[in-house]
Design a protein around this motif. Sequence first.
Motif, PDB file in Angstrom:
ATOM      1  N   MET A   1      61.049 -26.513 -52.811  1.00 29.38           N
ATOM      2  CA  MET A   1      61.396 -25.290 -52.124  1.00 29.38           C
ATOM      3  C   MET A   1      62.065 -25.629 -50.804  1.00 29.38           C
ATOM      4  N   SER A   2      63.105 -24.886 -50.473  1.00 27.02           N
ATOM      5  CA  SER A   2      63.702 -25.082 -49.160  1.00 27.02           C
ATOM      6  C   SER A   2      62.734 -24.530 -48.118  1.00 27.02           C
ATOM      7  N   GLU A   3      62.701 -25.193 -47.014  1.00 17.63           N
ATOM      8  CA  GLU A   3      61.747 -24.844 -45.968  1.00 17.63           C
ATOM      9  C   GLU A   3      62.172 -23.565 -45.257  1.00 17.63           C
ATOM     10  N   ILE A   4      61.259 -22.629 -45.173  1.00 18.25           N
ATOM     11  CA  ILE A   4      61.478 -21.398 -44.417  1.00 18.25           C
ATOM     12  C   ILE A   4      60.928 -21.657 -43.026  1.00 18.25           C
ATOM     13  N   SER A   5      61.679 -21.272 -42.034  1.00 17.00           N
ATOM     14  CA  SER A   5      61.258 -21.573 -40.665  1.00 17.00           C
ATOM     15  C   SER A   5      59.941 -20.892 -40.325  1.00 17.00           C
ATOM     16  N   GLN A   6      59.178 -21.553 -39.483  1.00 13.35           N
ATOM     17  CA  GLN A   6      57.913 -20.979 -39.026  1.00 13.35           C
ATOM     18  C   GLN A   6      58.143 -19.675 -38.263  1.00 13.35           C
ATOM     19  N   GLU A   7      59.282 -19.563 -37.595  1.00 11.90           N
ATOM     20  CA  GLU A   7      59.590 -18.328 -36.874  1.00 11.90           C
ATOM     21  C   GLU A   7      59.748 -17.157 -37.841  1.00 11.90           C
ATOM     22  N   ARG A   8      60.447 -17.398 -38.949  1.00 13.51           N
ATOM     23  CA  ARG A   8      60.609 -16.336 -39.955  1.00 13.51           C
ATOM     24  C   ARG A   8      59.287 -15.997 -40.610  1.00 13.51           C
ATOM     25  N   ILE A   9      58.493 -17.011 -40.898  1.00 16.06           N
ATOM     26  CA  ILE A   9      57.179 -16.761 -41.499  1.00 16.06           C
ATOM     27  C   ILE A   9      56.321 -15.937 -40.540  1.00 16.06           C
ATOM     28  N   GLN A  10      56.346 -16.288 -39.256  1.00 11.74           N
ATOM     29  CA  GLN A  10      55.573 -15.529 -38.271  1.00 11.74           C
ATOM     30  C   GLN A  10      56.097 -14.107 -38.131  1.00 11.74           C
ATOM     31  N   ALA A  11      57.418 -13.941 -38.136  1.00 12.06           N
ATOM     32  CA  ALA A  11      58.004 -12.600 -38.067  1.00 12.06           C
ATOM     33  C   ALA A  11      57.575 -11.764 -39.272  1.00 12.06           C
ATOM     34  N   GLY A  12      57.557 -12.390 -40.435  1.00  7.41           N
ATOM     35  CA  GLY A  12      57.106 -11.697 -41.640  1.00  7.41           C
ATOM     36  C   GLY A  12      55.644 -11.333 -41.575  1.00  7.41           C
TER      37      GLY A  12
ATOM     38  N   ARG B   1      46.030 -20.064 -50.620  1.00  5.91           N
ATOM     39  CA  ARG B   1      45.143 -20.789 -51.538  1.00  5.91           C
ATOM     40  C   ARG B   1      45.778 -20.953 -52.912  1.00  5.91           C
ATOM     41  N   ILE B   2      46.459 -19.920 -53.398  1.00  4.77           N
ATOM     42  CA  ILE B   2      47.041 -20.050 -54.737  1.00  4.77           C
ATOM     43  C   ILE B   2      48.349 -20.825 -54.714  1.00  4.77           C
ATOM     44  N   SER B   3      49.103 -20.717 -53.588  1.00  9.35           N
ATOM     45  CA  SER B   3      50.355 -21.458 -53.483  1.00  9.35           C
ATOM     46  C   SER B   3      50.950 -21.295 -52.082  1.00  9.35           C
ATOM     47  N   PRO B   4      50.966 -22.368 -51.292  1.00 10.47           N
ATOM     48  CA  PRO B   4      51.598 -22.278 -49.976  1.00 10.47           C
ATOM     49  C   PRO B   4      53.067 -21.855 -50.058  1.00 10.47           C
ATOM     50  N   ASP B   5      53.765 -22.264 -51.120  1.00  5.77           N
ATOM     51  CA  ASP B   5      55.154 -21.847 -51.287  1.00  5.77           C
ATOM     52  C   ASP B   5      55.254 -20.333 -51.481  1.00  5.77           C
ATOM     53  N   PHE B   6      54.337 -19.775 -52.264  1.00  2.00           N
ATOM     54  CA  PHE B   6      54.332 -18.329 -52.477  1.00  2.00           C
ATOM     55  C   PHE B   6      54.087 -17.599 -51.161  1.00  2.00           C
ATOM     56  N   GLU B   7      53.136 -18.078 -50.388  1.00  7.35           N
ATOM     57  CA  GLU B   7      52.863 -17.496 -49.069  1.00  7.35           C
ATOM     58  C   GLU B   7      54.132 -17.495 -48.218  1.00  7.35           C
ATOM     59  N   GLN B   8      54.857 -18.610 -48.211  1.00  6.05           N
ATOM     60  CA  GLN B   8      56.080 -18.712 -47.416  1.00  6.05           C
ATOM     61  C   GLN B   8      57.151 -17.741 -47.906  1.00  6.05           C
ATOM     62  N   PHE B   9      57.300 -17.605 -49.233  1.00  6.35           N
ATOM     63  CA  PHE B   9      58.283 -16.668 -49.776  1.00  6.35           C
ATOM     64  C   PHE B   9      57.951 -15.228 -49.406  1.00  6.35           C
TER      65      PHE B   9
END
Length: 129
Positions: free
Chosen positions: A1-12, A34-42
């Motif tokens: 998975m391409s990395e989503i910035s922490q700023e975008r994750i925090q904004a979300g 818990r089920i998937s860190p990638d899913f959390e990021q998406f």
Amino acid sequence: MSEISQERIQAGFDQFSRMLGSERATRMRDAWHRISPDFEQFVLGSLAAEMWTRPQLDLRTRSLVTVAALAALNRPRALALNIEMALTNGATREEVCEAILQMGFYAGFPTAWEGLAAATEIFEQLDSD
């Protein structure tokens, strides 16, 4: 998975918290992680940070569209969560039920039945809290 910035994750996450409340948003974020860190990021970095913040639809309308789609697709977990968010985003219980009821004509009456039953359960749970 391409990395989503922490700023975008925090904004979300901030947007998600506004729509669901901080405590409930944190519990959902932890479950997704818990089920998937990638899913959390998406979910947080794309869906919440990008789609839910677009100005073309207000949050109430966006929520009602989402509730209708999830009812039609028979996605009970996401439907329950989005019913909660719809109420926070300004939709009334009557509007939530009406959006689900309309899906009976487009996605079948069992869809409306399941969706309305889920909405009733959410409303009862919220009333008892």
